[in-house]
Design a protein around this motif. Structure first.
Motif, PDB file in Angstrom:
ATOM      1  N   VAL A   1      47.044  42.532  31.599  1.00 18.41           N
ATOM      2  CA  VAL A   1      46.585  41.458  30.704  1.00 18.41           C
ATOM      3  C   VAL A   1      47.205  40.124  31.108  1.00 18.41           C
ATOM      4  CG1 VAL A   1      46.618  40.628  28.323  1.00 18.41           C
ATOM      5  CG2 VAL A   1      46.122  43.031  28.792  1.00 18.41           C
ATOM      6  N   LEU A   2      48.520  40.143  31.435  1.00 16.89           N
ATOM      7  CA  LEU A   2      49.174  38.899  31.845  1.00 16.89           C
ATOM      8  C   LEU A   2      48.626  38.388  33.178  1.00 16.89           C
ATOM      9  CD1 LEU A   2      52.917  39.477  30.861  1.00 16.89           C
ATOM     10  CD2 LEU A   2      51.146  38.219  29.626  1.00 16.89           C
ATOM     11  N   GLY A   3      48.202  39.300  34.063  1.00 19.09           N
ATOM     12  CA  GLY A   3      47.560  38.877  35.308  1.00 19.09           C
ATOM     13  C   GLY A   3      46.253  38.158  35.036  1.00 19.09           C
ATOM     14  N   PHE A   4      45.481  38.688  34.086  1.00 12.45           N
ATOM     15  CA  PHE A   4      44.238  38.031  33.681  1.00 12.45           C
ATOM     16  C   PHE A   4      44.538  36.655  33.079  1.00 12.45           C
ATOM     17  CE2 PHE A   4      41.564  37.348  29.827  1.00 12.45           C
ATOM     18  CZ  PHE A   4      40.397  36.957  30.466  1.00 12.45           C
ATOM     19  N   LYS A   5      45.547  36.598  32.195  1.00 16.46           N
ATOM     20  CA  LYS A   5      45.925  35.319  31.570  1.00 16.46           C
ATOM     21  C   LYS A   5      46.412  34.327  32.627  1.00 16.46           C
ATOM     22  CE  LYS A   5      49.387  33.382  28.417  1.00 16.46           C
ATOM     23  NZ  LYS A   5      50.349  32.859  29.381  1.00 16.46           N
ATOM     24  N   ALA A   6      47.197  34.812  33.604  1.00 18.26           N
ATOM     25  CA  ALA A   6      47.705  33.926  34.647  1.00 18.26           C
ATOM     26  C   ALA A   6      46.567  33.305  35.445  1.00 18.26           C
ATOM     27  CB  ALA A   6      48.643  34.703  35.575  1.00 18.26           C
ATOM     28  N   ASN A   7      45.509  34.077  35.710  1.00 14.38           N
ATOM     29  CA  ASN A   7      44.355  33.524  36.431  1.00 14.38           C
ATOM     30  C   ASN A   7      43.629  32.472  35.607  1.00 14.38           C
ATOM     31  OD1 ASN A   7      43.199  34.851  39.185  1.00 14.38           O
ATOM     32  ND2 ASN A   7      44.614  36.250  38.157  1.00 14.38           N
ATOM     33  N   ILE A   8      43.520  32.719  34.289  1.00 12.82           N
ATOM     34  CA  ILE A   8      42.887  31.725  33.410  1.00 12.82           C
ATOM     35  C   ILE A   8      43.689  30.428  33.415  1.00 12.82           C
ATOM     36  CG2 ILE A   8      42.334  31.182  31.004  1.00 12.82           C
ATOM     37  CD1 ILE A   8      40.402  33.172  32.094  1.00 12.82           C
ATOM     38  N   MET A   9      45.019  30.578  33.238  1.00  8.58           N
ATOM     39  CA  MET A   9      45.880  29.383  33.200  1.00  8.58           C
ATOM     40  C   MET A   9      45.899  28.677  34.549  1.00  8.58           C
ATOM     41  SD  MET A   9      46.681  29.494  30.112  1.00  8.58           S
ATOM     42  CE  MET A   9      47.797  28.095  30.075  1.00  8.58           C
ATOM     43  N   ASN A  10      45.829  29.447  35.636  1.00 11.60           N
ATOM     44  CA  ASN A  10      45.828  28.845  36.969  1.00 11.60           C
ATOM     45  C   ASN A  10      44.543  28.063  37.208  1.00 11.60           C
ATOM     46  OD1 ASN A  10      47.303  28.703  39.583  1.00 11.60           O
ATOM     47  ND2 ASN A  10      45.426  29.657  40.360  1.00 11.60           N
ATOM     48  N   SER A  11      43.423  28.606  36.717  1.00 12.59           N
ATOM     49  CA  SER A  11      42.143  27.897  36.857  1.00 12.59           C
ATOM     50  C   SER A  11      42.177  26.576  36.094  1.00 12.59           C
ATOM     51  CB  SER A  11      40.998  28.775  36.343  1.00 12.59           C
ATOM     52  OG  SER A  11      40.897  29.960  37.098  1.00 12.59           O
ATOM     53  N   LYS A  12      42.769  26.585  34.890  1.00  9.27           N
ATOM     54  CA  LYS A  12      42.897  25.340  34.123  1.00  9.27           C
ATOM     55  C   LYS A  12      43.786  24.339  34.854  1.00  9.27           C
ATOM     56  CE  LYS A  12      42.216  27.232  29.466  1.00  9.27           C
ATOM     57  NZ  LYS A  12      42.832  27.437  28.125  1.00  9.27           N
ATOM     58  N   CYS A  13      44.864  24.849  35.450  1.00 10.16           N
ATOM     59  CA  CYS A  13      45.777  23.993  36.191  1.00 10.16           C
ATOM     60  C   CYS A  13      45.078  23.360  37.394  1.00 10.16           C
ATOM     61  CB  CYS A  13      46.987  24.812  36.639  1.00 10.16           C
ATOM     62  SG  CYS A  13      48.204  23.895  37.618  1.00 10.16           S
ATOM     63  N   VAL A  14      44.295  24.157  38.111  1.00 10.47           N
ATOM     64  CA  VAL A  14      43.563  23.648  39.280  1.00 10.47           C
ATOM     65  C   VAL A  14      42.579  22.569  38.859  1.00 10.47           C
ATOM     66  CG1 VAL A  14      41.840  24.268  41.024  1.00 10.47           C
ATOM     67  CG2 VAL A  14      43.844  25.723  40.682  1.00 10.47           C
ATOM     68  N   ALA A  15      41.844  22.819  37.773  1.00  7.33           N
ATOM     69  CA  ALA A  15      40.863  21.829  37.308  1.00  7.33           C
ATOM     70  C   ALA A  15      41.548  20.537  36.881  1.00  7.33           C
ATOM     71  CB  ALA A  15      40.057  22.418  36.148  1.00  7.33           C
ATOM     72  N   LEU A  16      42.660  20.649  36.163  1.00  8.94           N
ATOM     73  CA  LEU A  16      43.378  19.467  35.687  1.00  8.94           C
ATOM     74  C   LEU A  16      43.909  18.631  36.848  1.00  8.94           C
ATOM     75  CD1 LEU A  16      44.628  17.871  33.293  1.00  8.94           C
ATOM     76  CD2 LEU A  16      46.616  19.381  33.478  1.00  8.94           C
TER      77      LEU A  16
END
Length: 738
Positions: free
Chosen positions: A359-374
């Protein structure tokens, strides 16, 4: 001998021996697996009268000792007690912090060296003596009887704050039936001119804000009480009501609840694992978890934390293990139970860790995608001024930021960093690494109520998964609470002969009243205080004393004889050396390390500062330090108090209550000591067992077996008198069977 025949009083020494034999042969005929108990009481004519015992019996009859309806119910109870919230939010954190997959190696080694031997020891003494923790340690060595009282005090302290965690889970469970989930996004504030996001939420995150402000409504420090949080007060009342209703009939009621509370978490964990594995990035989390960092294994801190986790994962020292096993048949194979439950506990921890990291791996990918977009938007804004267009690779289309992948972003960052090495820090661009996200160690409430809830907001059908997750936490918590409360009730019922219904209700009402301390606005800080100081050191000391009491006071050789008689086989010699030498040494080392850590680290807690929306580590005020020290002292006070009272004969070592009760295979034998029978030799002078003093340590004698069947009196291997009635020419009657 027929089942309903009477034990007739005899005057000759040889006839006494025969009567004892008849008594034992009579027991097996009456034994009905786990359920049936009988009672022998003294009739006015001095005859031994046998009668079935009903609950609530009085007038000289002792209430029958309850028994498990089945072996499965008993195993589920032990699993439910040992498998708790720590398996879900403490073990994964320790894996992440201490070398990933490499952490499993020291954990397994210490599980074999500390966990299983001590778990086996507690199961064996509970089943052998068939009493709660107070009765067990009074029996082993009256001067160490304070161990049982110390266990009860620690259980009570732990129950106070552990049920608060269940109440938090109940609150989140009740709020999960909404679409979208209430912690899905930050709330908005509207005024006459504009609408804006709550500043506290904007500075942190939606799930963090919901936890600290909506759920806890937390104050800035422990000194600001802030009054009761009524939502959590209602949830705490509901949590204690559930515990009270489940425990009010003892194991007859709690045992049935175990079928659901112990098995349901496994259903949820497996469902979560399957669902998480289908999500993007879950494999990254699992790979991160199982990537071993072998160099960390050389650090002493890793072994200390592994030993502490083994210790608390199995629930050692609480008295719950002893209480549950005391309701077993006398010949139950508790060694098999100890190994089975220990490894079920271990594999549950591994399963929970897989789920958490997926679950944390899935969350990390979501947060990483937001970071990349920002940060890609930052690069677009800097183009033409601080960043030249030629630095952007041709295949990357910055006009569609949403299509820029993590690999594209890292490629741009490397080029920009290489060209503008000196100016790069001023650009404010982040690295956006999945590894960095996964390395943010989160444990305890932060994992369950912030990180996991945030991940579930991105799940399809998120309310369903939220309901399942918090229902699982409630069940895990209740399973451990049942064992903790049983560790309080069983010893007190056995010792003071009070009705379990009244004691259960009284205990729950008292605990709820004190628990109001934890549902005020500063309550979370008191939970931290109790979690850090009311259990760690006291429980370690309790288990050290338990081990020493068996190995050195009672006598390890005598204990092995009892085990051989009880199990039908001699346990592995491995346990002999573990209990006598290795485990006490390891426990003392762990105790010293924990004591050094507590003394070198000033008492502190993490406080949530509302204005800054961040956590800060604050030191406890002077009164808080006094409370921390008092928790440790109060938990351990019964041990020296009882020792001194009995050492100076203020309380007779041979006194353990109004009456003495000995159990064998579900059968209760009650003897009422008479003033005129103070002489232990009364057995030799032809009195029946019903007329003789009770067979308690320090009071009874046994005859040393000899070829001539003489009446020589010998003491037990631990220096105290033995526990049998009479041991003259009875080769088929081992002492520990009586």
């Amino acid at each position: 001998m027929p089942k309903n025949s009477k034990a007739v009083k005899r005057e000759l020494d040889d006839d006494v021996t025969e009567s004892v034999r008849d008594l034992l042969s009579n027991e097996d005929a009456c034994d009905d697996s786990f359920k049936k108990s009988s009672l022998i009481v003294d009739s006015p004519e001095g005859e031994g009268k046998e009668c079935d015992v009903e609950e609530g019996a009085s007038d000289g009859e002792e209430e029958e000792r309850p028994a498990w309806n089945s072996k499965l119910q008993y195993i589920l109870a032990q699993v439910g007690f040992s498998v708790g919230l720590g398996n879900v939010w403490r073990f994964p954190y320790l894996c992440q912090k201490n070398g990933g997959g490499a952490y499993l190696v020291p954990y397994l080694i210490l599980l074999v060296l500390i966990g299983i031997p001590l778990f086996f020891l507690e199961l064996a003494v509970g089943q052998r003596i068939r009493r709660g923790s107070i009765g067990v340690w009074n029996y082993i060595s009256p001067r160490l009887g304070g161990i049982g009282f110390a266990s009860c005090v620690v259980c009570f302290f732990v129950a106070l704050y552990y049920n608060v965690i269940i109440s938090w889970s109940l609150f989140y469970f009740s709020q999960s039936f909404q679409q979208p989930l209430p912690w899905h996004e930050c709330p908005l504030v509207k005024n006459k001119t504009s609408t804006y996001v709550v500043p506290e939420c904007e500075k942190s995150s939606a799930t963090t804000y919901y936890w600290y402000r909506e759920a806890l409504d937390i104050s800035n420090n422990i000194s600001e009480g802030g009054g009761l949080n009524w939502k959590m007060t209602v949830c705490l009342l509901a949590a204690w009501s559930m515990v009270c209703l489940a425990m009010i009939k003892g194991i007859q009621s709690s045992g049935k609840v175990m079928y659901f509370s112990s098995l349901f978490p496994y259903v949820v964990l497996i469902c979560f694992l399957v669902r998480a594995l289908l999500l993007k990035g879950s494999i990254d989390g699992i790979r991160h978890m199982f990537t071993p960092k072998l160099e960390i294994m050389l650090e002493a801190k890793v072994w200390r934390e592994a030993a502490t986790q083994v210790f608390f994962a199995l629930g050692l020292g609480f008295g719950g293990v002893i209480a549950f096993s005391s309701y077993n048949k006398r010949d139950n194979n508790c060694h098999f139970d100890a190994v089975l439950v220990s490894f079920i506990n271990f594999f549950t921890s591994v399963l929970a860790t897989l789920v958490v990291f997926a679950v944390l791996g899935f969350k990390a990918n979501i947060m990483n995608s937001k970071c990349v977009a920002l940060n890609t938007n930052k690069i677009v804004a800097l183009l033409g001024s601080d960043i030249d267009q030629s630095l952007i690779p041709h295949h990357i289309n910055l006009t569609q930021v949403s299509q820029v992948t993590a690999e594209d972003y890292h490629q741009m960052i490397q080029i920009i960093k290489g060209v503008k090495e000196d100016e790069y820090p001023k650009l404010g661009l982040e690295s956006c690494s999945i590894e960095d996200e996964l390395n943010q160690a989160v444990q305890g409430t932060g994992l369950a109520f912030i990180a996991f809830t945030e991940a579930m907001t991105h799940f399809p059908a998120s309310p369903f998964w939220s309901v399942m997750f918090f229902l699982m936490l409630i069940n895990l918590g209740l399973g451990s609470m049942f064992g903790t409360i049983e560790g309080i009730l069983t010893p007190l019922i056995d010792t003071f002969k009070v009705r379990k219904e009244f004691l259960t209700v009284g205990c729950c009402v008292l605990a709820f009243s004190i628990g109001l301390l934890f549902v005020q606005r500063s309550g979370n800080y008191f939970v931290t205080m109790f979690d850090d100081y009311s259990a760690t050191l006291p429980l370690l000391i309790v288990v050290v004393l338990e081990n020493v009491a068996i190995a050195w006071f009672y006598g390890i050789d005598k204990f092995f004889e009892d085990l051989k008689d009880m199990l039908g086989f001699t346990p592995y010699r491995f346990y002999y050396y573990m209990w006598k030498y290795i485990t006490p040494i390891l426990l003392l080392l762990l105790l010293c390390a924990s004591f050094i850590q507590l003394t070198m680290t000033p008492p502190s807690y993490s406080a949530w500062i509302q204005e800054e929306a961040v956590e800060k580590t604050l030191h406890f005020p002077p009164w808080g330090i006094v409370v921390c020290i008092s928790l440790v002292v109060m938990a351990m006070m019964p041990v020296p108090v009882v020792f001194c009272l009995r050492y100076f004969n203020i309380i007779d070592e041979n006194t353990s209550g109004l009456s003495t009760v000995a159990y064998k295979k579900g059968r209760v034998i009650k003897e009422s000591p008479r003033p005129e029978d103070d002489d232990d030799a009364s057995l030799i002078h032809g009195k029946t067992p019903s007329e003789a003093p009770s067979p308690m340590p320090g009071k009874s004698i046994y005859r040393k077996q000899s070829g001539g069947g003489g009446t020589e009196v010998d003491t037990a291997p631990n220096g105290r008198y033995g526990i049998g009635y009479l041991m003259a020419d009875m080769p088929d009657m081992p002492e520990s069977d009586l």
